[in-house]
Scaffold this motif. Sequence first.
Motif, PDB file in Angstrom:
ATOM      1  N   LEU A 115      21.222 -20.215 -25.787  1.00  0.00           N
ATOM      2  CA  LEU A 115      20.119 -19.277 -25.537  1.00  0.00           C
ATOM      3  C   LEU A 115      20.557 -18.242 -24.505  1.00  0.00           C
ATOM      4  O   LEU A 115      21.375 -18.530 -23.639  1.00  0.00           O
ATOM      5  N   ASN A 116      19.937 -17.062 -24.558  1.00  0.00           N
ATOM      6  CA  ASN A 116      20.120 -16.080 -23.495  1.00  0.00           C
ATOM      7  C   ASN A 116      18.814 -15.900 -22.743  1.00  0.00           C
ATOM      8  O   ASN A 116      17.778 -15.577 -23.331  1.00  0.00           O
ATOM      9  N   GLU A 117      18.861 -16.127 -21.439  1.00  0.00           N
ATOM     10  CA  GLU A 117      17.743 -15.875 -20.534  1.00  0.00           C
ATOM     11  C   GLU A 117      16.404 -16.461 -20.983  1.00  0.00           C
ATOM     12  O   GLU A 117      15.397 -15.763 -21.072  1.00  0.00           O
ATOM     13  N   PRO A 118      16.393 -17.762 -21.281  1.00  0.00           N
ATOM     14  CA  PRO A 118      15.122 -18.411 -21.605  1.00  0.00           C
ATOM     15  C   PRO A 118      14.313 -18.676 -20.342  1.00  0.00           C
ATOM     16  O   PRO A 118      14.855 -18.638 -19.229  1.00  0.00           O
TER      17      PRO A 118
ATOM     18  N   PHE B  11      13.649  -7.954 -25.830  1.00  0.00           N
ATOM     19  CA  PHE B  11      15.050  -7.770 -25.433  1.00  0.00           C
ATOM     20  C   PHE B  11      15.299  -6.277 -25.486  1.00  0.00           C
ATOM     21  O   PHE B  11      14.500  -5.539 -26.075  1.00  0.00           O
ATOM     22  N   ASP B  12      16.391  -5.816 -24.878  1.00  0.00           N
ATOM     23  CA  ASP B  12      16.524  -4.360 -24.795  1.00  0.00           C
ATOM     24  C   ASP B  12      17.363  -3.728 -25.896  1.00  0.00           C
ATOM     25  O   ASP B  12      17.252  -2.537 -26.136  1.00  0.00           O
ATOM     26  N   PHE B  13      18.213  -4.522 -26.604  1.00  0.00           N
ATOM     27  CA  PHE B  13      19.034  -3.863 -27.624  1.00  0.00           C
ATOM     28  C   PHE B  13      18.164  -3.429 -28.799  1.00  0.00           C
ATOM     29  O   PHE B  13      17.160  -4.060 -29.111  1.00  0.00           O
TER      30      PHE B  13
ATOM     31  N   MET C 260      13.105   2.884 -18.702  1.00  0.00           N
ATOM     32  CA  MET C 260      14.223   2.344 -17.926  1.00  0.00           C
ATOM     33  C   MET C 260      15.588   2.695 -18.488  1.00  0.00           C
ATOM     34  O   MET C 260      16.609   2.339 -17.915  1.00  0.00           O
ATOM     35  N   ARG C 261      15.639   3.368 -19.605  1.00  0.00           N
ATOM     36  CA  ARG C 261      16.911   3.651 -20.255  1.00  0.00           C
ATOM     37  C   ARG C 261      16.997   5.118 -20.641  1.00  0.00           C
ATOM     38  O   ARG C 261      16.035   5.670 -21.173  1.00  0.00           O
ATOM     39  N   VAL C 262      18.150   5.720 -20.387  1.00  0.00           N
ATOM     40  CA  VAL C 262      18.359   7.103 -20.812  1.00  0.00           C
ATOM     41  C   VAL C 262      19.199   7.055 -22.080  1.00  0.00           C
ATOM     42  O   VAL C 262      20.410   6.927 -22.020  1.00  0.00           O
TER      43      VAL C 262
ATOM     44  N   SER D 285      27.938 -14.430 -16.578  1.00  0.00           N
ATOM     45  CA  SER D 285      27.929 -13.890 -17.929  1.00  0.00           C
ATOM     46  C   SER D 285      27.284 -12.510 -17.978  1.00  0.00           C
ATOM     47  O   SER D 285      27.311 -11.859 -19.016  1.00  0.00           O
ATOM     48  N   GLU D 286      26.680 -12.072 -16.889  1.00  0.00           N
ATOM     49  CA  GLU D 286      26.170 -10.702 -16.795  1.00  0.00           C
ATOM     50  C   GLU D 286      26.054 -10.304 -15.333  1.00  0.00           C
ATOM     51  O   GLU D 286      25.579 -11.097 -14.508  1.00  0.00           O
ATOM     52  N   TYR D 287      26.429  -9.080 -15.033  1.00  0.00           N
ATOM     53  CA  TYR D 287      26.163  -8.380 -13.775  1.00  0.00           C
ATOM     54  C   TYR D 287      26.598  -6.959 -14.039  1.00  0.00           C
ATOM     55  O   TYR D 287      27.405  -6.712 -14.946  1.00  0.00           O
TER      56      TYR D 287
ATOM     57  N   PRO E 159      31.311  -8.971 -16.896  1.00  0.00           N
ATOM     58  CA  PRO E 159      30.290  -7.956 -16.589  1.00  0.00           C
ATOM     59  C   PRO E 159      29.563  -7.490 -17.842  1.00  0.00           C
ATOM     60  O   PRO E 159      30.052  -7.620 -18.951  1.00  0.00           O
ATOM     61  N   TRP E 160      28.390  -6.955 -17.621  1.00  0.00           N
ATOM     62  CA  TRP E 160      27.563  -6.392 -18.686  1.00  0.00           C
ATOM     63  C   TRP E 160      27.764  -4.902 -18.682  1.00  0.00           C
ATOM     64  O   TRP E 160      27.516  -4.307 -17.640  1.00  0.00           O
ATOM     65  N   ASN E 161      28.203  -4.295 -19.679  1.00  0.00           N
ATOM     66  CA  ASN E 161      28.593  -4.713 -21.011  1.00  0.00           C
ATOM     67  C   ASN E 161      29.955  -4.086 -21.261  1.00  0.00           C
ATOM     68  O   ASN E 161      30.347  -3.170 -20.542  1.00  0.00           O
TER      69      ASN E 161
END
Length: 607
Positions: free
Chosen positions: A420-423, A165-167, A573-575, A515-517, A560-562
Motif C-alpha cells: 500500500l502507499n500512504e494508508p 491521489f495526485d497523479f 497546489m500544482r502548476v 521512499s519519498e521526500y 526521492p520523489w520523483n
Amino acid sequence: MPFESLYPRVTATRRMQSMNGSWDFQFDPESKGVAEGWTKGLPNPTDMPVPASFADVFTDKYSREYTGDFWYVTTLFVPGEWKDGSVDIRFDSATHAATVYVNGTEVAHHEGGFLPFVAHINDAVKWNDYNIVAVKLNNELSWQTLPVGETYRLPDGTLVSAPYFDFYNYSGLQRNVNLLYTPNERIEDLDVVHHIDGSDAHVDYTVATSGDHDVEVVVLDEDGVEVALANGKQGTLDIKDVHLWNLRAAYLYKFVVRIKDGDTVIDEYFDEIGIRTVEVKDCKILVNGREVYLKGFGRHEDSNVHGRGFDAVMNKRDYEDMKWIGANSFRTSHYPYAEEQLYEADRDGFFVIDEAPTVGMFKSTMNFLGASGAVGNDKPKTFFEEESVQTETLAIHRRTLEEMVARDKRHASVCAWSLLNEPDTTNEAAVPYFESIFDLVAEIDTQKRPKTYASIMMSPAGVDKTHHVADFLMLNRYHGWYVNGGYAISKGTIEMKAELEKWHELEPTKPIMFSEYGADTMAGIHKLPSVMWSEEYQVEVMKMWAEIFDSYDWIVGEQPWNLNDFQTTEGIMRVDGNKKGLFTRDRQPKMAAFFLKDRWTAIPDYK
Ligand code: GCB
C-alpha cells in the motif's frame, strides 16, 4: 487465472499477433452502448491509438476529463489454422475496468487497471475471417476501486472523478494488446525459488500445465550453453559456478520449459531469469547475502501526450537517466508497471519495490489537490473503519495482490513488495486488514520477498498501528516542503531525527528506508539566496536529507520523489503537474540531479 500471468511470447508452439494500432473510440456517458449494439460497432467513433491514455490527445476539456463508460472497437482477423488450439486476446492492462465482446458476445470482464487479463475467444470467433472486438471500459473511482477515489456529478450531470491521489487519473488501453495462440495442452505457470550454495545454485521449480504429459526444464547461460536440465513438473535445477544476478551487475539465464510426448514438443515457453536471494536481517537488506544500499526513485509511468500509455522510448530514457545518476533501484509507485519495465530492470540490475495500485486509503487526502473542493468530507470514520472496506475492498485488494505476485514473481529485479502507499494506519481498524494482505503475500510468494508499505507523515512512529507486519519500514516524509519548508528547514532535520530514533526504538531490527521526500521545483527558476520552488532550494532539501540518512547505519536506502515531473489533477497546489522531479517531464536534469549524481556515484551498491 495463472495463464494470463505469463508474459506473451512466440516459441516453437506459440503464436502472437499484435493488436496495437488505431482503434475506433467513443465515449458512452449514458451507458447505453450495450443496449444499442455498440458491441458490433460504434455509431460515431473517432480513431484512437493503442496503447495510449486517451486524455491528452484531445484538445477539449470535456474529453480530457471524461469519466464514465467509453469504448474501443477494432476488426480482428483470426487465422483459421489456429482453430486446433486456444486463441486468446491478452490485454496487458485496461484502466480501470473492462468488458470484452467478440462479434457481440461477452468474452471477458476484468477489474483493476494495471494488471493483465485474457479473453478466451474460441467460441465467439469466425475462423479465417474478420471479427469485431469491442471493449467497454470504465474509469470511475470509488472506495472499491484500486486506486481509491470518488466520482460525483456536476449540476449539468457530467461525471467527474475525484482521485484520493495526485497523479492524473489516466485511463484507456494503455498497454499492449495481443492475439495469442497456444496449444490446448499448455504451460500455464512457472515458479522458481533460488538457493545459493557456495559457488553453486539450486533452483526449486514448479511448472503448472493444463494436461498430463511430462515436462522438461532446460537452463541456458548467456552464451546459450546448457547448464542444467530437469524432468518433471516439480524439481530442482543444479547450476554449478553460478553467475548471480546482482545490483547493477545483472546476469540472466534462459529457462526453457517444454511439455513433451516422446520427442514431440507439445508446448514450449521460456523466460529470462536472474538467480539471487533477498532477505532482511539485523537492520539490513541483503541481496545474495550482501548488504545493499538503495539509491533510486519513486516513479510514474507518465509522459507528455501519451499520458500513462506504454512508451518504450521514454522508459529507455528513464533507465539511462537512472544509470547516469548512479541509481540502483526504484519503486513502482503507485501501481504495477508494464512488464517490459521489469524485464528492463532485470537486464540492468535494478532493485524494484513492486507496489500494488493501492493508493488513496487515507480520507484526509481526499481529492486534496482539487481546486473546487467539490467532494464533501462527510464520512466520520477512518478509512479502515468502513465496513465496505473491510469486506469488499479487502477482497479486491487480495485478488489484485494475487494477480500481481503471479505476474511478477519470476523477476529477479522484483526484490520487495509494497502492499500500500500512504494508508491510514492511525486506527486499530487497519490491523486485521493489514494482517490479511501481508499473510496472503507471505503465503503466495514462494521466494518470500520482504514486504512493506509506504508510511504517511500523518501516521508517524508512535501513532502508526501496523508496522509490525512490515519486514522493513518505508517512510514518505516531506520536511522541507509540506512542513518545515524554506527558512524553517533546519527544524525539519531535528524533527525527522527525533521520529527516526523513535522508529528505531520501536523496531530495533528492521531496516528503514525513505521512499519519498522532496520539493516541488520549477526548472529554470534560480534564486540567490534560495526560495522554495527554485532549483537552489531543491539542492538544499536534498542536502538536508543526505545529512539525515548519513547519521544512522540502519537507514538502508533513499528514493526521492520523483524521478520526473508528472501530470496531476488540476488544483491550487500544482502548476501543471507535480514538479518534485529530479528531472523534468521531458527527462532533462534539474540542478539537484547533479548533486545526487555526485553523492550516489560515491556510495557503492553493496556496503
Ligand atoms: C505523497 C504521495 C505522492 C505525491 C506526493 C506529493 O505522499 O505518495 O503520490 O505525489 O506525496 O508530491 O505530494
